[in-house]
Motif scaffolding. Structure first.
Motif, mmCIF file in Angstrom:
data_model
loop_
_atom_site.group_PDB
_atom_site.id
_atom_site.type_symbol
_atom_site.label_atom_id
_atom_site.label_comp_id
_atom_site.label_asym_id
_atom_site.label_seq_id
_atom_site.Cartn_x
_atom_site.Cartn_y
_atom_site.Cartn_z
ATOM 1 N N TYR A 215 52.110 35.013 -8.372
ATOM 2 C CA TYR A 215 51.621 33.634 -8.442
ATOM 3 C C TYR A 215 50.399 33.597 -9.350
ATOM 4 C CZ TYR A 215 49.841 29.124 -6.650
ATOM 5 O OH TYR A 215 49.381 27.829 -6.534
ATOM 6 N N ASN A 216 50.399 32.668 -10.304
ATOM 7 C CA ASN A 216 49.285 32.525 -11.237
ATOM 8 C C ASN A 216 48.810 31.082 -11.262
ATOM 9 O OD1 ASN A 216 49.294 35.251 -12.899
ATOM 10 N ND2 ASN A 216 51.427 34.615 -12.722
ATOM 11 N N THR A 217 47.496 30.895 -11.177
ATOM 12 C CA THR A 217 46.944 29.551 -11.288
ATOM 13 C C THR A 217 45.502 29.647 -11.757
ATOM 14 O OG1 THR A 217 46.781 27.395 -10.189
ATOM 15 C CG2 THR A 217 46.010 29.314 -8.958
ATOM 16 N N ARG A 218 44.902 28.498 -11.971
ATOM 17 C CA ARG A 218 43.534 28.456 -12.461
ATOM 18 C C ARG A 218 42.606 27.882 -11.395
ATOM 19 N NH1 ARG A 218 41.837 26.232 -18.426
ATOM 20 N NH2 ARG A 218 39.581 26.181 -18.147
ATOM 21 N N ILE A 219 41.479 28.543 -11.182
ATOM 22 C CA ILE A 219 40.403 27.994 -10.358
ATOM 23 C C ILE A 219 39.172 27.939 -11.244
ATOM 24 C CG2 ILE A 219 39.006 28.227 -8.280
ATOM 25 C CD1 ILE A 219 41.179 29.855 -7.010
ATOM 26 N N ALA A 220 38.660 26.729 -11.454
ATOM 27 C CA ALA A 220 37.578 26.523 -12.416
ATOM 28 C C ALA A 220 38.025 27.062 -13.768
ATOM 29 C CB ALA A 220 36.294 27.162 -11.919
ATOM 30 N N ALA B 245 28.258 27.722 -9.403
ATOM 31 C CA ALA B 245 28.115 29.149 -9.105
ATOM 32 C C ALA B 245 28.785 29.982 -10.190
ATOM 33 C CB ALA B 245 28.707 29.473 -7.740
ATOM 34 N N SER B 246 29.921 29.500 -10.695
ATOM 35 C CA SER B 246 30.612 30.198 -11.773
ATOM 36 C C SER B 246 29.764 30.203 -13.033
ATOM 37 C CB SER B 246 31.962 29.525 -12.058
ATOM 38 O OG SER B 246 32.822 29.638 -10.948
ATOM 39 N N MET B 247 29.074 29.075 -13.258
ATOM 40 C CA MET B 247 28.202 28.974 -14.430
ATOM 41 C C MET B 247 27.056 29.975 -14.323
ATOM 42 S SD MET B 247 27.905 27.348 -17.271
ATOM 43 C CE MET B 247 26.696 26.864 -18.524
ATOM 44 N N THR B 248 26.525 30.121 -13.134
ATOM 45 C CA THR B 248 25.414 31.053 -12.912
ATOM 46 C C THR B 248 25.851 32.492 -13.175
ATOM 47 O OG1 THR B 248 24.484 29.581 -11.238
ATOM 48 C CG2 THR B 248 23.712 31.865 -11.238
ATOM 49 N N SER B 249 27.115 32.775 -12.847
ATOM 50 C CA SER B 249 27.629 34.133 -13.040
ATOM 51 C C SER B 249 28.182 34.340 -14.446
ATOM 52 C CB SER B 249 28.727 34.431 -12.007
ATOM 53 O OG SER B 249 29.836 33.567 -12.211
ATOM 54 N N GLY B 250 28.014 33.310 -15.310
ATOM 55 C CA GLY B 250 28.446 33.460 -16.699
ATOM 56 C C GLY B 250 29.835 32.957 -16.974
ATOM 57 N N ARG B 251 30.415 32.210 -16.016
ATOM 58 C CA ARG B 251 31.764 31.680 -16.221
ATOM 59 C C ARG B 251 31.707 30.162 -16.103
ATOM 60 N NH1 ARG B 251 33.020 35.487 -12.130
ATOM 61 N NH2 ARG B 251 33.813 33.808 -10.822
ATOM 62 N N GLY B 252 30.914 29.522 -16.954
ATOM 63 C CA GLY B 252 30.694 28.085 -16.856
ATOM 64 C C GLY B 252 31.927 27.271 -17.130
ATOM 65 N N PHE B 253 31.971 26.079 -16.529
ATOM 66 C CA PHE B 253 33.119 25.195 -16.699
ATOM 67 C C PHE B 253 32.760 23.791 -16.261
ATOM 68 C CE2 PHE B 253 36.828 23.064 -14.815
ATOM 69 C CZ PHE B 253 37.690 23.074 -15.888
ATOM 70 N N GLY B 254 33.393 22.842 -16.892
ATOM 71 C CA GLY B 254 33.414 21.474 -16.407
ATOM 72 C C GLY B 254 32.074 20.793 -16.400
#
Length: 271
Positions: free
Chosen positions: A105-110, A231-240
């Motif tokens: 199963y593959n999908t996107r989160i953020a 939180a993703s942005m803080t860890s270097g995976r920014g989005f949205g």
């Protein structure tokens, strides 16, 4: 002439083996348990060749095509109404290995792409009931999977032990499958040969996890999508919305995400 005939047969066999079959399903979904009259309908594809199968939404292909052209031209000025119409509730792909039976199963989160292998077996009980669905003679089967009881109609006239979503393992292709509450249904509408399987480009980091870990991350995202992406942005995976400097635009995105999470309260997998 005999050698030519053998050579032709060998070439024909290779072409046949490399071909794939596309089964086109209509998917009906009641995503909001508080508004059961609101039925979402989309088209999904199940591509099968002798090695594997892949299940995915039609809108995903159209959306990827638009982004592909944009990357080639360098122009990302999209028609907002067009992109809105291509937003899909089938925002995942499911690949089944024909040899091992492993379902991925593959999908996107953020921003990230999450992938896990399905670890729950699907045990079917074949029932005596038969029915003619379209041009196919089918037989009914039942299974309990991920918190729902499912009823499937399969045909031995199509020699693929496969079906839409994660469904497989019956002695023939699943023509129709629906849950006992009539929240979700998959109905075969069309079949055609295609030269090759659909492929997808990966964007973002690929995160391979166990199913339980994926469910934890997905629950965090649905509970508070904005905080999750911050939180993703803080860890270097920014989005949205974290990249949006306009406070009004950011507020609109936040409200939309929260509203969507609130309405999508009836997932296909309940546990």
């Amino acid at each position: 002439m005999k050698k030519i005939g053998i050579l032709f047969l060998g070439i024909f066999s290779q072409i046949l083996f490399s071909q794939a079959t596309r089964f086109i399903y209509q998917v009906s979904m009641k995503l909001d348990s508080t508004n059961r009259n609101d039925v979402k309908t989309e088209i999904a594809y199940l591509d099968i060749n002798p090695e594997k199968s892949i299940f995915y939404g039609e809108k995903r292909v159209k959306r990827d095509s638009i982004f592909g052209r944009a990357r080639q031209t360098g122009s990302f000025n999209f028609d907002r109404s067009q992109m809105q119409n291509l937003r899909s509730y089938i925002d995942f792909t499911i690949e089944k290995d024909g040899k091992t039976g492993v379902k991925t199963y593959n999908t996107r989160i953020a921003r990230d792409q999450y992938s896990y292998e399905e670890d729950r077996p699907m045990e079917w009980k074949i029932l005596p009931e038969t029915a003619k669905i379209g041009e196919y003679k089918t037989q009914k089967a039942e299974t309990y999977f991920a918190g729902r009881t499912w009823y499937a109609w399969f045909t031995t006239e199509i020699p693929f032990q496969d079906g839409p979503y994660k469904f497989s393992g019956l002695p023939g292709l699943i023509i129709k499958v629906e849950d006992s509450k009539n929240d979700y249904s998959f109905d075969l509408k069309e079949t055609k040969k295609i030269p090759e399987m659909q492929t997808f480009t990966q964007s973002g980091n690929l995160v391979k996890v166990k199913r339980k870990d994926f469910e934890k991350q997905n629950a965090l995202f649905k509970k508070d999508p904005v905080s999750f992406m911050q939180a993703s942005m803080t860890s270097g995976r920014g989005f949205g919305p974290t990249r949006t400097t306009d406070p009004n635009q950011r507020k609109q995105i936040e409200d939309r995400l929260k509203d969507e999470a609130k309405k999508n309260n009836n997932p296909i997998e309940l546990k």
